[in-house]
Write an enzyme that holds these catalytic residues in place. Structure first.
Site, PDB file in Angstrom:
ATOM      1  CD  GLU A 158      -3.031  -0.522   0.032  1.00  0.00           C
ATOM      2  OE1 GLU A 158      -2.925   0.216  -0.159  1.00  0.00           O
ATOM      3  OE2 GLU A 158      -4.326  -1.842  -0.584  1.00  0.00           O
TER       4      GLU A 158
ATOM      5  CE1 TYR B  81      -6.827   2.819   0.451  1.00  0.00           C
ATOM      6  CE2 TYR B  81      -4.457   2.648   0.068  1.00  0.00           C
ATOM      7  CZ  TYR B  81      -5.553   2.474   0.180  1.00  0.00           C
ATOM      8  OH  TYR B  81      -5.677   1.436  -1.046  1.00  0.00           O
TER       9      TYR B  81
ATOM     10  CG  ASP C  93      -7.830   4.194  -2.988  1.00  0.00           C
ATOM     11  OD1 ASP C  93      -9.386   4.259  -3.758  1.00  0.00           O
ATOM     12  OD2 ASP C  93      -7.308   3.248  -3.577  1.00  0.00           O
TER      13      ASP C  93
END
Ligand code: SF4
Length: 348
Positions: free
Chosen positions: A37, A120, A138
């Protein structure tokens, strides 16, 4: 029924059949999810794949990442950009080792407290790796939400993000939270594409998508225009001596902090006198441009053959091999790096 209430079942079925095979999905440990991520922030999946693989070879777990020498860390990250991500990864890894006995925390607040982790990323780690029913919002998710719901709120505002988060908290299926979040992102990345070009015919939400029903796809999502980037002229010098080129280290704070660069100054300048370099030749070597988030560098490159005098303190001489293997030079200097390698490897 609210479109969001209708979404989970068709979305999860679609994801089961259409999810891309991605290496971090094979074994979604907290470390793998977190690392992927962070790498994927502002970076396309295709660009991340090789980096992810190489990174895991050298730092297969949190403790290995915490122990990685800084120079090596930066070298592994070279070319991915946004280097503060790499520094924060390591800071977070050290924090996990020191404060959590090397065990990745599972509590949302503790994950969110790690350096470089926002709502997020914390949502992605907690839902995908730990199965917690928390949203991960996101840009893809914001776009999909705005279209499915026909919501014309500005997706760049914190208010809209908060509203989407709260609505998804209610819609997220508790027994498939990670798959649901990934499916929403995947839908945005592969079907509900930006810039008015979604592939609605393939979309699991087409029966109840408000934007599609009301023919408002091209208007949604609403996004306030970004401020224009500032343009900065710079001159970059490739200073050669024999089979070496001069590099210096950027300051430890600010843009491209701590990375190595070819000496450069703002403006279309002449070689600064305070560097104390006597040069034999000084010639134009081309132009280059690099775009950062808020600033654009328009660079004039110059090649210089050094004569007498020593390098200013903190500068180093780098050979062709050292440029390849040792020093992390950011992408902003890609053109200069190419010219330097050409000259050093050509051994002129
Ligand atoms: S139907 Fe079209 S606009 Fe609506 S969510 Fe699906 S892809 Fe996006």
């Amino acid at each position: 029924m609210d479109p969001l209430e209708r979404l989970p079942i068709p979305l999860l079925e679609w994801f089961r059949d259409n999810a891309r095979r991605l290496p971090w999905r094979d074994e979604p440990t907290p470390y793998h999810v977190w690392l992927s991520e962070i790498m994927l922030q502002q970076t396309r999946v295709a660009a991340v794949l090789d980096y992810y693989k190489r990174f895991l070879e050298e730092a297969p777990d949190v403790s290995a990442l915490a122990a990685l020498p800084e120079e090596r860390l930066m070298k592994l990250w070279q070319g991915l950009g946004y280097y503060s991500r790499a520094r924060n990864l390591q800071k977070a890894a050290k924090m996990i080792v020191e404060e959590h006995n090397g065990q990745f925390p599972s509590d949302f607040a503790a994950v969110r407290a790690l350096p470089g982790v926002g709502d997020y990323t914390a949502g992605a780690v907690c839902s995908i790796a730990f199965g917690q029913a928390v949203p991960a919002v996101d840009g893809n998710v914001l776009r999909v939400y705005a279209r499915i719901m026909g919501d014309d709120g500005d997706i760049t505002t914190p208010q809209m993000k908060k509203k989407v988060t709260q609505d998804l908290e209610k819609a997220i299926p508790v027994n498939a939270a990670g798959a649901f979040n990934q499916a929403l992102m995947e839908l945005g990345a592969t079907v509900c594409l930006p810039n008015g070009a979604p592939l609605c015919g393939r979309c699991p939400a087409k029966e109840f998508c408000v934007a599609l029903a009301q023919e408002r796809i091209s208007e949604l999502p609403v996004k306030a225009p970004k401020k224009p980037r500032r343009v900065e002229e710079r001159t970059v010098w490739l200073v050669f001596q024999g089979n070496n080129v001069a590099l210096r280290r950027r300051p430890t704070r600010g843009l491209l902090a701590g990375l190595w660069e070819f000496p450069n100054e703002p403006g279309k300048g002449v070689l600064p006198e305070e560097w104390g370099l006597k040069v034999l030749t000084d010639e134009y070597a081309g132009q280059a441009k690099h775009i950062f988030t808020h600033i654009e560098w328009h660079m004039t490159l110059r090649k210089v053959e050094k004569g007498t005098g020593t390098l200013p303190s903190g500068w180093v001489w780098a050979s062709g091999t050292e440029l390849e293997q040792k020093y992390a030079v950011p992408n902003a200097f890609e053109r200069a790096l190419g010219l330097a390698k050409e000259r050093l490897n050509g051994g002129e």
